[in-house]
Design a protein around this motif. Structure first.
Motif, short mmCIF file in Angstrom:
data_model
loop_
_atom_site.label_atom_id
_atom_site.label_comp_id
_atom_site.label_asym_id
_atom_site.label_seq_id
_atom_site.Cartn_x
_atom_site.Cartn_y
_atom_site.Cartn_z
N HIS A 73 45.61 -1.66 59.68
CA HIS A 73 44.34 -1.08 59.33
C HIS A 73 44.66 0.55 58.89
CE1 HIS A 73 42.40 -3.88 62.63
NE2 HIS A 73 43.85 -3.80 63.08
N ARG A 80 41.98 9.68 66.19
CA ARG A 80 41.73 9.60 67.48
C ARG A 80 42.32 10.16 68.89
NH1 ARG A 80 39.57 4.13 66.43
NH2 ARG A 80 39.95 3.60 68.47
N TYR A 93 40.22 2.26 77.40
CA TYR A 93 39.78 2.02 75.97
C TYR A 93 38.59 1.50 75.95
CZ TYR A 93 40.90 -0.07 71.41
OH TYR A 93 41.03 -0.53 70.02
N ILE A 103 36.52 2.28 68.02
CA ILE A 103 36.28 1.79 66.69
C ILE A 103 35.12 2.58 65.83
CG2 ILE A 103 35.57 -0.18 64.92
CD1 ILE A 103 37.42 -1.79 67.17
N TYR A 143 36.47 -0.50 59.04
CA TYR A 143 35.80 0.57 59.58
C TYR A 143 34.78 1.31 58.63
CZ TYR A 143 40.14 0.90 62.65
OH TYR A 143 41.10 0.94 63.45
N HIS A 176 34.44 -6.48 63.34
CA HIS A 176 35.38 -5.69 64.03
C HIS A 176 34.59 -5.05 65.17
CE1 HIS A 176 38.67 -2.17 63.59
NE2 HIS A 176 39.13 -3.26 64.50
N PHE A 213 37.10 -9.76 65.46
CA PHE A 213 37.92 -9.11 66.56
C PHE A 213 37.03 -9.90 67.80
CE2 PHE A 213 37.96 -5.06 69.60
CZ PHE A 213 38.90 -5.61 70.42
N HIS A 241 41.69 -11.25 65.69
CA HIS A 241 42.32 -10.61 66.73
C HIS A 241 41.68 -11.29 67.92
CE1 HIS A 241 42.36 -7.29 63.62
NE2 HIS A 241 43.13 -6.80 64.35
N GLN A 244 43.36 -10.15 73.13
CA GLN A 244 43.98 -8.79 73.28
C GLN A 244 43.80 -8.29 74.82
OE1 GLN A 244 42.62 -5.75 70.90
NE2 GLN A 244 44.34 -4.24 71.16
N HIS A 264 47.54 -10.39 68.52
CA HIS A 264 47.73 -9.81 69.95
C HIS A 264 47.95 -11.06 71.00
CE1 HIS A 264 46.20 -5.90 68.85
NE2 HIS A 264 45.13 -6.36 68.39
N ASP A 316 50.18 -3.14 63.33
CA ASP A 316 48.96 -2.98 63.77
C ASP A 316 48.42 -1.60 63.54
OD1 ASP A 316 46.35 -3.41 64.77
OD2 ASP A 316 46.70 -3.44 66.67
N ASN A 318 46.93 1.77 63.16
CA ASN A 318 45.30 1.92 63.20
C ASN A 318 45.33 3.43 64.08
OD1 ASN A 318 44.15 1.69 65.89
ND2 ASN A 318 45.36 -0.43 65.48
N GLY A 320 43.37 3.98 66.74
CA GLY A 320 43.06 3.87 68.11
C GLY A 320 44.13 3.37 68.91
N SER A 321 44.38 2.12 68.60
CA SER A 321 45.43 1.32 69.50
C SER A 321 46.80 1.40 69.12
CB SER A 321 44.78 -0.16 69.91
OG SER A 321 45.09 -0.95 68.50
O1 NIG Z 1 44.19 -4.38 66.29
N1 NIG Z 1 41.72 -4.79 68.15
C1 NIG Z 1 40.71 -4.33 67.30
N2 NIG Z 1 41.24 -3.60 66.45
C2 NIG Z 1 42.50 -2.80 66.34
C3 NIG Z 1 42.06 -1.50 66.96
C4 NIG Z 1 41.03 -0.60 66.43
C5 NIG Z 1 40.65 0.61 66.92
O2 NIG Z 1 40.88 0.93 68.18
O3 NIG Z 1 40.63 1.38 65.92
C6 NIG Z 1 43.33 -3.38 66.98
O4 NIG Z 1 44.08 -3.18 68.21
#
Ligand code: NIG
Ligand code: FE
Length: 403
Positions: A73, A80, A93, A103, A143, A176, A213, A241, A244, A264, A316, A318, A320-321
């Motif tokens: 992503h 973040r 989270y 997100i 996003y 998402h 997601f 996804h 997870q 995941h 992955d 991105n 956030g994670s």
């Molecule tokens: O792959 N799980 C959903 N989407 C992303 C995380 C996206 C985010 O936190 O911005 C993932 O972990």
């Protein structure tokens, strides 16, 4: 007279990653001959007697296929780091997401960002991956969430492939998160995804695949199923996804729609691994997100092995994670955290990652494949996975061109 081949890379050890009787698909004292960007001969150099324009001496080093990062992503606005601090002060989270962060906060920053600024930040993340030998990159939207911003994200992803020596596979990830304008109306948002955005993205040829997601903080299985049905109508690949943070049985559902990958899967029940077999679905492991979210539930790797489900590994990348721009670090994590062998991890970022994108012309060094090749100054392929942040390719050919 025209030569049979454009160039020959000789005096190399090859980790072809193709199935032969050796680990890593190894071929010793090998050479590869390239014509028009494709591999036309691979084998022991004593068996080669073709006509060649140019010779490249590999000096005994290792030649591997270019890497494939099959889940990223990388197009997003902002970052973040504040949420990283919140998490380390005890907020989860999921709680951050439920409170409108997560997100959704990246959605706000991405909507506010211009095409040019998104392109600049995503290109520098892409460049970090390319520097480690990535030559095919999957990039998801998700996003923007409204029509205009999802299109903007996918156009940025396409532009990266025009600017840099990389092939990009694009994925529409509308399902998402729930955007503010659809607050308390997830079904209405899924109508919008299926009836408005997907047809437009198809018409504009902006996506190869569609992703969802499937999660308590994402969308339920009924909602994901509606997205899968629409994706199928348009003939787009399905990715998901799933499992997870909890087990909603999303992998089984995705496999029943012939998903090319489920990603995941930490909470996948070992008994459900079998469901991936009939559909040839690749299990994409994302140890960066597992590590960064300090998860403890590991994916059922043994059940995947027992059912011969191909395993891929991706960054992955991105905000956030998994803010980790290194495919080799993630491959190392797949070994240390999920107990993959170095050979499984390397297959995970080559041949199996290509399958996770539905691409069968790369990810291994074989006749007929794209000449996406990297030369490494190592004594053995396991060193790439073992030593973190210590290896970069010494030479790279993208589609047969030195880059
Ligand atoms: O792959 N799980 C959903 N989407 C992303 C995380 C996206 C985010 O936190 O911005 C993932 O972990
Ligand atoms: Fe992801």
């Amino acid at each position: 007279m025209q030569s049979q081949f454009d160039f020959l890379i000789h005096n190399v050890q090859i980790a072809s990653m193709a199935a032969n009787s050796e680990a890593y698909g190894e071929i010793k004292d090998a050479c590869v001959a390239i014509k028009n960007g494709n591999i036309e001969f691979i084998g022991n150099q004593h068996d080669f007697d073709g006509e060649v324009d140019t010779y490249v001496d590999g000096e005994g080093q290792w030649l591997l296929p270019g890497f494939v990062d099959c889940h990223t992503h990388i197009v997003y606005g902002g970052d973040r780091a504040n949420e990283f601090e919140m998490r380390l002060n005890g907020v989860s989270y999921q709680t951050i997401a439920q409170q409108g962060g997560g997100i959704k906060s990246t959605v706000k920053a991405t909507r506010e960002a211009s095409f040019e600024s998104l392109l600049a930040s995503a290109s520098s993340r892409a460049q970090a991956l390319l520097d480690e030998g990535v030559m095919t990159l999957e990039i998801k939207s998700g996003y923007g969430l409204d029509l205009q911003n999802e299109i903007k994200m996918l156009e940025v992803a396409k532009q990266i492939a025009k600017d840099l020596p990389v092939n990009v596979s694009t994925t529409y990830l509308g399902a998402h998160a729930l955007p503010l304008e659809y607050k308390d109306d997830a079904d209405g948002y899924i109508d919008f995804v299926c009836d408005t955005v997907l047809p437009k993205i198809y018409e504009l040829k902006l996506a190869d695949s569609v992703d969802v997601f499937c999660e308590t903080i994402g969308f339920n299985t009924a909602q994901c199923e509606r997205v899968f049905k629409s994706a199928k109508q348009f003939g787009l690949n399905i990715k998901a996804h799933v499992e997870q943070l909890s087990d909603l049985k999303g992998a089984k559902l995705a496999a029943s729609y012939n998903a090319i990958s489920v990603d995941h899967i930490e909470y996948l029940e070992p008994e459900d691994a079998f469901a991936l077999k009939q559909s040839n679905t690749v299990a994409v492991l994302l140890p960066g997100a597992f590590y960064f979210l300090k998860e403890t539930q590991k994916p059922p790797v043994n059940a995947l092995r027992q059912n011969s489900i191909p395993m891929a590994v991706a960054t992955d990348l991105n905000p956030g994670s998994s803010p980790i721009a290194s495919i080799l670090t993630c491959a190392n994590m797949a070994c240390v955290l999920f107990d993959l062998t170095p050979e499984e991890a390397l297959k995970g970022i080559t041949i199996n990652a290509a399958s996770a994108l539905g691409l069968n012309d790369r990810g291994q060094i074989q006749t007929g494949m794209r000449a996406d090749l990297c030369l490494w100054n190592i004594a053995h392929p396991a060193q790439l996975i073992y030593a973190v942040n210590q290896h970069k390719p010494v030479k790279k050919w993208f589609g047969g061109k030195l880059v």
